[in-house]
Write a protein that holds these residues in place. Structure first.
Motif, mmCIF file in Angstrom:
data_model
loop_
_atom_site.group_PDB
_atom_site.id
_atom_site.type_symbol
_atom_site.label_atom_id
_atom_site.label_comp_id
_atom_site.label_asym_id
_atom_site.label_seq_id
_atom_site.Cartn_x
_atom_site.Cartn_y
_atom_site.Cartn_z
ATOM 1 N N ASP A 291 0.823 -1.209 0.000
ATOM 2 C CA ASP A 291 0.000 0.000 0.000
ATOM 3 C C ASP A 291 0.860 1.263 0.000
ATOM 4 O O ASP A 291 0.526 2.259 -0.637
ATOM 5 C CB ASP A 291 -0.936 0.011 1.207
ATOM 6 C CG ASP A 291 -2.158 -0.886 1.006
ATOM 7 O OD1 ASP A 291 -2.450 -1.227 -0.155
ATOM 8 O OD2 ASP A 291 -2.816 -1.212 2.008
ATOM 9 N N THR B 223 0.860 3.975 -3.094
ATOM 10 C CA THR B 223 0.601 5.403 -2.871
ATOM 11 C C THR B 223 1.756 6.250 -3.386
ATOM 12 O O THR B 223 1.553 7.273 -4.048
ATOM 13 C CB THR B 223 0.379 5.672 -1.371
ATOM 14 O OG1 THR B 223 -0.643 4.793 -0.886
ATOM 15 C CG2 THR B 223 -0.045 7.113 -1.141
ATOM 16 N N LEU C 243 -3.624 7.187 0.889
ATOM 17 C CA LEU C 243 -3.916 5.839 0.400
ATOM 18 C C LEU C 243 -5.314 5.759 -0.194
ATOM 19 O O LEU C 243 -5.535 5.083 -1.212
ATOM 20 C CB LEU C 243 -3.760 4.825 1.534
ATOM 21 C CG LEU C 243 -4.060 3.362 1.193
ATOM 22 C CD1 LEU C 243 -3.137 2.857 0.091
ATOM 23 C CD2 LEU C 243 -3.935 2.480 2.443
ATOM 24 N N LYS D 11 -5.907 4.551 -4.018
ATOM 25 C CA LYS D 11 -6.772 3.409 -4.330
ATOM 26 C C LYS D 11 -8.104 3.829 -4.959
ATOM 27 O O LYS D 11 -8.932 2.974 -5.261
ATOM 28 C CB LYS D 11 -7.030 2.591 -3.057
ATOM 29 C CG LYS D 11 -5.836 1.773 -2.596
ATOM 30 C CD LYS D 11 -6.234 0.806 -1.488
ATOM 31 C CE LYS D 11 -5.133 -0.196 -1.206
ATOM 32 N NZ LYS D 11 -5.537 -1.190 -0.180
#
Length: 293
Positions: free
Chosen positions: A20, A24, A127, A131
């Motif tokens: 993650d 990012t 994040l 996403k």
């Protein structure tokens, strides 16, 4: 190149995966931004992304970096309230940075707004944007602020909830606040939020009606609303009763009918499908939706 180009990603709260973090970092680098992430961002801890002293060191390093433009919360959760009081002895850096975050980030908003008089941006975590878990409009609005600052920012229109709000064609002032639970947690601490003369913004997630009522009653009994200018309720997501209904709207309505302040709602700001950016600690002028001529 964006005007706010150098971003520090911080993880002072819940743990997250290395994947993650890389996702990012790559997302914003592909937009032409320079990203700084500590190599030891993740570590072992009972509840958080790393031990308190390490997360605090990361936060201080970001705040002190004279080349940084933005400090962006990777994700929320829990952990910042364990660190905020340790920032109080810190000398204010000469160069101001724009902090972006919501939810758990409320604690840092309070500190930066009150103790250093910095402007901050209540908005989605880095994040969440990487996403694309918020709507396109939210992402576009946040990126425009990174590119242009607040020069082109237009506050969204408010919906009046009580008679005092319906009597106001506009609302002007400085906005502060954030997550209702986090603001309640500040009461009695040495970083307690100060509502004097401010427009207060509240949002929350997964709080049932009685919980929202209890927090509002606590703040009211602690005299936190006595000298405020107005209250704006953003989205309160989740928190349904066992039968699937929500008592939160009724709780907010009853609260609004029994307080001396104008009370408004602002859908699309909070933990919902959109989380439109809201500048804190800056003079704003809101239109009131039903009162515009």
């Amino acid at each position: 190149m964006p005007s706010l180009n150098h971003i520090h990603l911080i993880a002072p709260s819940y743990p997250l995966t290395a994947q993650d973090i890389e996702l990012t970092k790559s997302y914003f680098e592909n937009l032409g931004m320079r990203i700084t992430v500590p190599s030891n961002l993740l570590g072992e801890d009972l509840l958080c992304a790393n031990k308190d002293e390490i997360r605090l060191a990361h936060l201080k390093r970001a705040l002190n970096d004279s080349s940084a433009d933005v400090i962006w919360l990777l994700q929320g959760g829990y952990g910042l309230t364990r660190l905020i009081h340790k920032l109080l002895p810190m000398e204010k850096p000469r160069r101001e940075k724009l902090f972006i975050g919501c939810s758990e980030g409320t604690a840092l908003h309070v500190f930066l707004n009150q103790f250093w008089n910095w402007q901050t941006l209540h908005g989605p975590s880095a994040l969440t944007i990487a996403k694309q878990k918020v709507g396109t409009q939210t992402i576009e609005d946040v990126l425009q602020i990174l590119q242009k600052g607040f020069s082109r920012y237009i506050p969204p229109a408010l919906k009046p909830i009580n008679p005092k709000a319906r009597a106001a064609p506009t609302l002007s002032g400085m906005l502060v606040g954030g997550n209702l639970c986090l603001l309640q947690c500040s009461i009695g601490t040495n970083w307690q939020f100060n509502p004097l003369g401010k427009i207060l913004f509240f949002e929350d997630i997964d709080e049932r009606g009685y919980g929202v009522d209890r927090m509002l009653a606590h703040l009211q009994q602690a005299n936190m609303f006595d000298d405020a200018k107005a209250i704006i309720f953003g989205d309160f997501v989740g928190g349904n009763e066992p039968d699937g209904t929500s008592l939160v709207p009724a709780v907010i309505q009853r609260f609004a009918e029994n307080i001396h302040l104008p009370v408004f709602s602002l859908p699309g700001c909070g933990h919902g499908d959109e989380n439109f950016p809201l500048p804190f600690n800056i003079q704003l002028k809101f239109d009131v939706e039903e009162n515009r001529k």
